[in-house]
Design an enzyme around this catalytic site. Structure first.
Site, PDB file in Angstrom:
ATOM      1  N   TYR A  55       5.662  -5.140  -5.900  1.00 36.08           N
ATOM      2  CA  TYR A  55       7.053  -5.304  -6.362  1.00 36.08           C
ATOM      3  C   TYR A  55       7.646  -6.649  -5.924  1.00 36.08           C
ATOM      4  O   TYR A  55       8.676  -7.069  -6.439  1.00 36.08           O
ATOM      5  CB  TYR A  55       7.964  -4.197  -5.822  1.00 36.08           C
ATOM      6  CG  TYR A  55       7.657  -2.790  -6.288  1.00 36.08           C
ATOM      7  CD1 TYR A  55       6.697  -2.526  -7.259  1.00 36.08           C
ATOM      8  CD2 TYR A  55       8.342  -1.700  -5.748  1.00 36.08           C
ATOM      9  CE1 TYR A  55       6.417  -1.226  -7.656  1.00 36.08           C
ATOM     10  CE2 TYR A  55       8.068  -0.404  -6.154  1.00 36.08           C
ATOM     11  CZ  TYR A  55       7.095  -0.173  -7.099  1.00 36.08           C
ATOM     12  OH  TYR A  55       6.833   1.108  -7.479  1.00 36.08           O
ATOM     13  N   HIS A 114      -1.826   2.390  -4.688  1.00 34.37           N
ATOM     14  CA  HIS A 114      -0.941   2.263  -5.846  1.00 34.37           C
ATOM     15  C   HIS A 114      -1.557   2.780  -7.154  1.00 34.37           C
ATOM     16  O   HIS A 114      -0.895   3.435  -7.950  1.00 34.37           O
ATOM     17  CB  HIS A 114      -0.499   0.804  -6.004  1.00 34.37           C
ATOM     18  CG  HIS A 114       0.815   0.657  -6.692  1.00 34.37           C
ATOM     19  ND1 HIS A 114       1.677  -0.368  -6.432  1.00 34.37           N
ATOM     20  CD2 HIS A 114       1.428   1.408  -7.634  1.00 34.37           C
ATOM     21  CE1 HIS A 114       2.751  -0.228  -7.180  1.00 34.37           C
ATOM     22  NE2 HIS A 114       2.618   0.838  -7.918  1.00 34.37           N
TER      23      HIS A 114
END
Ligand code: A2P
Length: 282
Positions: A55, A114
């Site tokens: 991110y 992830h």
């Protein structure tokens, strides 16, 4: 410890209490309102903050908590995720070190893989198990793992994932994956629980919002909550942050829960995890 607020906590399979409601931060740092939104999230009671190395905002969050939040570290929960290009045993340990440095913390509450990657799955998980056993993380888990990925992971895992964070919203309710993880004692957590706001425009959701005197987002978040799903809605707007934090004082009846379940269209926002699993696309 984590402050109890109205949404309460789920008890993970290792006994750790995880807030049911969290604050998603994907792309939040791009908003000029980032600090104000974080302030408002803290004020309205959010205590779980979800980020990921991909991110690109761990530094922003680290600075926020160090300088602005007014919270002691054991009063908020940090989730982060090892990125796709960081997988592998040594690589994951290095990624974790960087993540904690950027977040200005000694430990994470939850560290997730992830995306499933066939090539690196066991080595990455072994690194997470090491971090868990050494006390650097309070819980470890996965993200975007479907039944076939969980099955493969379990061939070699010595610690079961505590959480699986997967895309889940009314138009993609992911019930097969959810039922499977729940049968294994893995806590379901939804990313994009509002379907990036698209699902909020559905006529049924609007009708239910009118019926219960709530907003469409509150109906959808309550539906997740009653399905046993933890959520991390994203917003940098104060009014909407308040809405998302206040879902406690009503219950959807079983008929209305069933109607929302029927909205499923199998429509994903992102590609299927399997597309990336073998081919390394993202
Ligand atoms: P904004 O940041 O302007 O509030 P998801 O968490 O499912 O990915 O959805 C995120 C999107 O939903 C963002 O565009 C966010 O916009 C919007 N959103 C978040 N909370 C609400 C809400 N309570 N009502 C309407 N839209 C919302």
């Amino acid at each position: 410890m984590i402050k109890e607020f109205e949404a309460g906590t789920f008890t993970l399979n290792n006994g750790v209490e995880m807030p049911k409601l969290g604050f998603g931060t994907y792309a939040a740092q791009e908003s000029p309102d980032f600090t104000a939104a974080m302030d408002h999230a803290v004020e309205t009671g959010f205590r779980l903050f979800d980020t990921a190395s991909m991110y690109g905002n761990q530094i922003d969050l680290g600075n926020y908590f160090a300088n602005n939040s007014g919270l002691d570290r054991d009063n908020y929960w940090l989730t982060s995720k090892v990125g796709q290009q960081e997988q592998g045993y040594e690589e994951t340990l290095a990624a974790f070190k960087n993540t904690t440095k950027e977040l200005q913390t000694d430990y994470l509450d939850l560290y997730l893989v992830h995306w499933p990657k066939e090539k690196h799955m066991f080595q990455t998980w072994k690194a997470l198990e090491h971090l868990y056993k050494e006390g650097y993380v309070r819980a470890i888990g996965v993200s975007n793992f479907e039944a076939n990925h969980l099955d493969r992971l379990m061939l070699e895992a010595t610690v079961m994932p505590a959480v699986d964070q997967v895309e889940t919203h009314p138009y993609f309710n992911n019930h097969v994956t959810r039922d499977y993880m729940q049968s294994l004692g893995i806590q379901h957590q939804a990313w994009s629980p509002l379907g990036q706001a698209a699902d909020l425009k559905d006529p049924l959701i609007i009708t239910l919002a009118e019926k219960y005197g709530k907003t469409p987002a509150q109906i959808v978040l309550k539906w997740h909550n009653q399905n046993g799903t933890a959520v991390i809605p994203k917003s940098t707007n104060n009014k909407r942050i308040t809405e998302n934090a206040t879902i406690g004082d009503f219950t959807l009846n079983p008929h209305d829960m069933a109607l929302v379940n029927l909205l499923n269209r199998g429509e994903r926002i992102m590609g299927a995890p399997d597309e990336n699993y073998v081919n390394d696309l993202w």
